[in-house]
Design a protein around this motif. Structure first.
Motif, PDB file in Angstrom:
ATOM      1  N   VAL A   1       0.866  -1.183   0.000  1.00  0.00           N
ATOM      2  CA  VAL A   1       0.000   0.000   0.000  1.00  0.00           C
ATOM      3  C   VAL A   1       0.900   1.230   0.000  1.00  0.00           C
ATOM      4  O   VAL A   1       1.789   1.365   0.839  1.00  0.00           O
ATOM      5  CB  VAL A   1      -0.918   0.028   1.247  1.00  0.00           C
ATOM      6  CG1 VAL A   1      -1.791   1.278   1.213  1.00  0.00           C
ATOM      7  CG2 VAL A   1      -1.767  -1.225   1.317  1.00  0.00           C
ATOM      8  N   CYS A   2       0.657   2.134  -0.955  1.00  0.00           N
ATOM      9  CA  CYS A   2       1.452   3.360  -1.053  1.00  0.00           C
ATOM     10  C   CYS A   2       0.514   4.562  -1.107  1.00  0.00           C
ATOM     11  O   CYS A   2      -0.386   4.607  -1.955  1.00  0.00           O
ATOM     12  CB  CYS A   2       2.349   3.329  -2.288  1.00  0.00           C
ATOM     13  SG  CYS A   2       3.411   4.788  -2.446  1.00  0.00           S
ATOM     14  N   ILE A   3       0.715   5.494  -0.181  1.00  0.00           N
ATOM     15  CA  ILE A   3      -0.067   6.733  -0.143  1.00  0.00           C
ATOM     16  C   ILE A   3       0.898   7.889  -0.357  1.00  0.00           C
ATOM     17  O   ILE A   3       1.755   8.155   0.483  1.00  0.00           O
ATOM     18  CB  ILE A   3      -0.810   6.874   1.197  1.00  0.00           C
ATOM     19  CG1 ILE A   3      -1.773   5.694   1.389  1.00  0.00           C
ATOM     20  CG2 ILE A   3      -1.568   8.194   1.252  1.00  0.00           C
ATOM     21  CD1 ILE A   3      -2.500   5.712   2.730  1.00  0.00           C
ATOM     22  N   ALA A   4       0.770   8.563  -1.499  1.00  0.00           N
ATOM     23  CA  ALA A   4       1.707   9.631  -1.871  1.00  0.00           C
ATOM     24  C   ALA A   4       0.955  10.946  -2.031  1.00  0.00           C
ATOM     25  O   ALA A   4      -0.168  10.977  -2.547  1.00  0.00           O
ATOM     26  CB  ALA A   4       2.431   9.281  -3.165  1.00  0.00           C
ATOM     27  N   ASP A   5       1.589  12.030  -1.576  1.00  0.00           N
ATOM     28  CA  ASP A   5       0.964  13.346  -1.695  1.00  0.00           C
ATOM     29  C   ASP A   5       1.920  14.301  -2.407  1.00  0.00           C
ATOM     30  O   ASP A   5       3.075  13.968  -2.670  1.00  0.00           O
ATOM     31  CB  ASP A   5       0.582  13.899  -0.320  1.00  0.00           C
ATOM     32  CG  ASP A   5       1.780  14.074   0.608  1.00  0.00           C
ATOM     33  OD1 ASP A   5       2.729  14.781   0.231  1.00  0.00           O
ATOM     34  OD2 ASP A   5       1.774  13.494   1.722  1.00  0.00           O
TER      35      ASP A   5
ATOM     36  N   GLY B   1       4.286  -6.621   9.509  1.00  0.00           N
ATOM     37  CA  GLY B   1       4.559  -5.838   8.309  1.00  0.00           C
ATOM     38  C   GLY B   1       5.597  -4.766   8.575  1.00  0.00           C
ATOM     39  O   GLY B   1       6.286  -4.764   9.603  1.00  0.00           O
ATOM     40  N   SER B   2       5.712  -3.829   7.654  1.00  0.00           N
ATOM     41  CA  SER B   2       6.668  -2.730   7.796  1.00  0.00           C
ATOM     42  C   SER B   2       6.084  -1.476   7.166  1.00  0.00           C
ATOM     43  O   SER B   2       5.201  -1.547   6.307  1.00  0.00           O
ATOM     44  CB  SER B   2       8.009  -3.079   7.128  1.00  0.00           C
ATOM     45  OG  SER B   2       7.843  -3.237   5.728  1.00  0.00           O
ATOM     46  N   ILE B   3       6.586  -0.319   7.612  1.00  0.00           N
ATOM     47  CA  ILE B   3       6.145   0.957   7.081  1.00  0.00           C
ATOM     48  C   ILE B   3       7.368   1.834   6.866  1.00  0.00           C
ATOM     49  O   ILE B   3       8.274   1.849   7.700  1.00  0.00           O
ATOM     50  CB  ILE B   3       5.134   1.633   8.033  1.00  0.00           C
ATOM     51  CG1 ILE B   3       4.638   2.962   7.454  1.00  0.00           C
ATOM     52  CG2 ILE B   3       5.710   1.831   9.419  1.00  0.00           C
ATOM     53  CD1 ILE B   3       3.473   3.562   8.229  1.00  0.00           C
ATOM     54  N   SER B   4       7.423   2.525   5.752  1.00  0.00           N
ATOM     55  CA  SER B   4       8.580   3.359   5.427  1.00  0.00           C
ATOM     56  C   SER B   4       8.119   4.632   4.736  1.00  0.00           C
ATOM     57  O   SER B   4       7.012   4.713   4.196  1.00  0.00           O
ATOM     58  CB  SER B   4       9.565   2.601   4.528  1.00  0.00           C
ATOM     59  OG  SER B   4       8.944   2.213   3.315  1.00  0.00           O
ATOM     60  N   VAL B   5       9.004   5.644   4.787  1.00  0.00           N
ATOM     61  CA  VAL B   5       8.702   6.949   4.193  1.00  0.00           C
ATOM     62  C   VAL B   5       9.762   7.296   3.167  1.00  0.00           C
ATOM     63  O   VAL B   5      10.957   7.110   3.404  1.00  0.00           O
ATOM     64  CB  VAL B   5       8.644   8.046   5.282  1.00  0.00           C
ATOM     65  CG1 VAL B   5       8.545   9.418   4.637  1.00  0.00           C
ATOM     66  CG2 VAL B   5       7.467   7.829   6.201  1.00  0.00           C
ATOM     67  N   SER B   6       9.314   7.796   2.023  1.00  0.00           N
ATOM     68  CA  SER B   6      10.220   8.295   0.984  1.00  0.00           C
ATOM     69  C   SER B   6       9.770   9.703   0.621  1.00  0.00           C
ATOM     70  O   SER B   6       8.602   9.922   0.294  1.00  0.00           O
ATOM     71  CB  SER B   6      10.183   7.382  -0.242  1.00  0.00           C
ATOM     72  OG  SER B   6      10.974   7.916  -1.283  1.00  0.00           O
ATOM     73  N   SER B   7      10.708  10.650   0.721  1.00  0.00           N
ATOM     74  CA  SER B   7      10.300  12.031   0.491  1.00  0.00           C
ATOM     75  C   SER B   7      11.487  12.885   0.064  1.00  0.00           C
ATOM     76  O   SER B   7      12.632  12.599   0.413  1.00  0.00           O
ATOM     77  CB  SER B   7       9.670  12.600   1.769  1.00  0.00           C
ATOM     78  OG  SER B   7       9.283  13.941   1.587  1.00  0.00           O
ATOM     79  N   LYS B   8      11.190  13.940  -0.680  1.00  0.00           N
ATOM     80  CA  LYS B   8      12.163  14.963  -1.036  1.00  0.00           C
ATOM     81  C   LYS B   8      11.514  16.319  -0.822  1.00  0.00           C
ATOM     82  O   LYS B   8      10.336  16.510  -1.123  1.00  0.00           O
ATOM     83  CB  LYS B   8      12.617  14.810  -2.495  1.00  0.00           C
ATOM     84  CG  LYS B   8      13.519  13.610  -2.735  1.00  0.00           C
ATOM     85  CD  LYS B   8      14.021  13.603  -4.173  1.00  0.00           C
ATOM     86  CE  LYS B   8      14.960  12.428  -4.426  1.00  0.00           C
ATOM     87  NZ  LYS B   8      15.469  12.419  -5.821  1.00  0.00           N
ATOM     88  N   MET B   9      12.297  17.255  -0.332  1.00  0.00           N
ATOM     89  CA  MET B   9      11.763  18.591  -0.066  1.00  0.00           C
ATOM     90  C   MET B   9      11.212  19.212  -1.351  1.00  0.00           C
ATOM     91  O   MET B   9      11.876  19.246  -2.376  1.00  0.00           O
ATOM     92  CB  MET B   9      12.863  19.480   0.522  1.00  0.00           C
ATOM     93  CG  MET B   9      13.345  19.037   1.895  1.00  0.00           C
ATOM     94  SD  MET B   9      12.034  19.019   3.125  1.00  0.00           S
ATOM     95  CE  MET B   9      11.639  20.767   3.227  1.00  0.00           C
ATOM     96  N   GLY B  10       9.969  19.659  -1.254  1.00  0.00           N
ATOM     97  CA  GLY B  10       9.326  20.301  -2.390  1.00  0.00           C
ATOM     98  C   GLY B  10       8.730  19.343  -3.396  1.00  0.00           C
ATOM     99  O   GLY B  10       8.123  19.779  -4.375  1.00  0.00           O
ATOM    100  N   GLU B  11       8.883  18.035  -3.181  1.00  0.00           N
ATOM    101  CA  GLU B  11       8.392  17.050  -4.156  1.00  0.00           C
ATOM    102  C   GLU B  11       7.379  16.080  -3.566  1.00  0.00           C
ATOM    103  O   GLU B  11       7.033  15.093  -4.182  1.00  0.00           O
ATOM    104  CB  GLU B  11       9.568  16.256  -4.751  1.00  0.00           C
ATOM    105  CG  GLU B  11      10.552  17.119  -5.525  1.00  0.00           C
ATOM    106  CD  GLU B  11      11.653  16.295  -6.158  1.00  0.00           C
ATOM    107  OE1 GLU B  11      11.493  15.062  -6.251  1.00  0.00           O
ATOM    108  OE2 GLU B  11      12.673  16.882  -6.558  1.00  0.00           O
TER     109      GLU B  11
ATOM    110  N   THR C   1       5.574  13.499  -0.407  1.00  0.00           N
ATOM    111  CA  THR C   1       5.943  12.382   0.471  1.00  0.00           C
ATOM    112  C   THR C   1       5.155  11.146   0.093  1.00  0.00           C
ATOM    113  O   THR C   1       3.964  11.228  -0.238  1.00  0.00           O
ATOM    114  CB  THR C   1       5.655  12.743   1.945  1.00  0.00           C
ATOM    115  OG1 THR C   1       6.392  13.910   2.292  1.00  0.00           O
ATOM    116  CG2 THR C   1       6.036  11.603   2.871  1.00  0.00           C
ATOM    117  N   ALA C   2       5.823   9.984   0.147  1.00  0.00           N
ATOM    118  CA  ALA C   2       5.167   8.709  -0.113  1.00  0.00           C
ATOM    119  C   ALA C   2       5.407   7.776   1.070  1.00  0.00           C
ATOM    120  O   ALA C   2       6.545   7.573   1.481  1.00  0.00           O
ATOM    121  CB  ALA C   2       5.697   8.075  -1.400  1.00  0.00           C
ATOM    122  N   VAL C   3       4.310   7.253   1.612  1.00  0.00           N
ATOM    123  CA  VAL C   3       4.392   6.293   2.721  1.00  0.00           C
ATOM    124  C   VAL C   3       4.000   4.929   2.179  1.00  0.00           C
ATOM    125  O   VAL C   3       2.928   4.765   1.595  1.00  0.00           O
ATOM    126  CB  VAL C   3       3.475   6.692   3.892  1.00  0.00           C
ATOM    127  CG1 VAL C   3       3.604   5.684   5.033  1.00  0.00           C
ATOM    128  CG2 VAL C   3       3.804   8.089   4.378  1.00  0.00           C
TER     129      VAL C   3
END
Length: 366
Positions: free
Chosen positions: A284-288, A335-345, A347-349
């Motif tokens: 499951v990926c929730i990106a904003d 399970g596991s949960i992780s965050v991927s994000s870049k400033m100004g671009e 965030t995806a959890v």
């Protein structure tokens, strides 16, 4: 299991004892020979042997006692230090770091002395207890701060309402602020209670087989007034996926993640929610398209009360517990949960969960 000394280690000790014994006998032989020579006396060989043997053992005993007198005080000293350290730990002082080197005498590649292992264990225990105490103090400080801030606002605006010269518009605005802060306190209390119950591992874990895609779509529709109000473009791609999980607990994870995404996505932005399967896992990926999270903050984003953007989180009414709860519940489901994000671009959890398997039905063991 206790490790027995090696053959070479035993042999070295035996040879050392024999060497000291032979030196003692040799010393006795030369001393008695000098005495006999001065006395011009030639006793019987048997008498000479008995005297030399007795005197040799006497010298051996003296040497052994002398060596022990140098060794025992050192051991007594470390025992005194260890007892003192344990007393300090029992009294809440975890700034302990014992240093007593016994490993050098056995050589670099040999078995470490048992006292060294004991000292290392005490140091490790003190370090772990110190870390736990620091977390406890930080937790109490954060709770006090989170409770104190809304209470200060409530008290301040409640006093302001006593002013009879206030017009109705100002009264309504102050009452709205008080209501908002009360709701914030209520949510904080609920989240703290939920974390406490989850940590105690007494929370009723009731896994069941259900469609994860249906749950996600239902919760997204339940949040529609929030994302529609900000004119957010909601993009959903959900495959048919079945899991064996506690539906209520996982629902809390998706609600927390969706609320975060909506809260930090700007007016007219977009949020994408995807669900797929990869091997034996549901993904499951929730990106904003929000402001993103700094790389150094991503390492601590799941810590309790931690806020990557403290000023913004404060204005939005966040407590920094939502992601902590999501992380805890995800772990409970193996399970596991992780965050991927870049400033100004943005965030995806990403959340990974085990797919439904008949063999694991009803089991919460990872």
């Amino acid at each position: 299991m206790k490790r027995e000394p090696g053959f070479l280690h035993i042999l070295a000790r035996v040879l050392l004892v024999l060497l000291v014994l032979y030196l003692s006998w040799a010393a006795a032989f030369f001393i008695t020979a000098a005495i006999y020579s001065r006395m011009l006396w030639a006793p019987h060989d048997l008498f000479v042997f008995l005297i030399n043997a007795t005197l040799g053992f006497f010298f051996f005993g003296i040497i052994s006692m002398t060596v022990k007198r140098f060794i025992r005080p050192r051991e007594q000293h470390v025992f005194t230090e260890m007892i003192d350290a344990l007393k300090r730990i029992s009294q809440g002082d975890f700034h302990i770091n014992l240093d007593w080197d016994l490993g050098g005498r056995n050589g670099k590649n040999r078995r470490p002395h048992p006292y060294i292992q004991l000292v290392d264990s005490i140091n490790d225990m003190a370090a772990n207890l110190k870390a736990m105490e620091e977390l406890r103090e930080e937790f109490i400080s954060n709770v006090s701060h989170e409770i104190g801030s809304p209470l200060t606002s409530i008290i301040g605006f409640a006093k302001a309402l006593k002013d009879e010269n206030l017009d109705q518009e100002q009264r309504d605005r102050y009452l709205t602020i008080i209501e908002t802060e009360c709701i914030r306190l209520s949510k904080l209390s609920d989240n703290l209670m939920k974390l406490a119950v989850l940590d105690s591992e007494r929370y009723p874990f009731r896994p069941s087989r259900y469609r994860l895609d249906k749950q996600l779509i239902s919760l997204i529709l339940a949040c529609e007034p929030q994302w529609e109000g900000k004119k957010i473009d909601m993009i959903v791609e959900a495959d048919k996926v079945e899991v064996n999980a506690d539906e209520d607990l996982l629902g809390q994870v998706w609600v927390n993640l969706l609320h975060n995404a909506i809260k930090f996505t700007p007016q007219g932005g977009s949020i994408s929610v995807s669900l797929s399967s990869n091997g034996d896992q549901a993904v499951v990926c929730i990106a904003d398209t929000g402001p993103g999270i700094d790389e150094q903050d991503q390492q601590r984003i799941f810590e309790r009360f931690y806020k990557a953007d403290k000023s913004r989180a404060r204005t939005e009414g966040g407590s920094g517990l939502g992601l902590s709860i999501a992380h805890k519940i995800t772990e409970m489901h193996c399970g596991s949960i992780s965050v991927s994000s870049k400033m100004g671009e943005g965030t995806a959890v990403t959340v990974l969960l085990p797919l439904y398997q008949e063999a694991k039905k009803g089991s919460s063991n990872c």
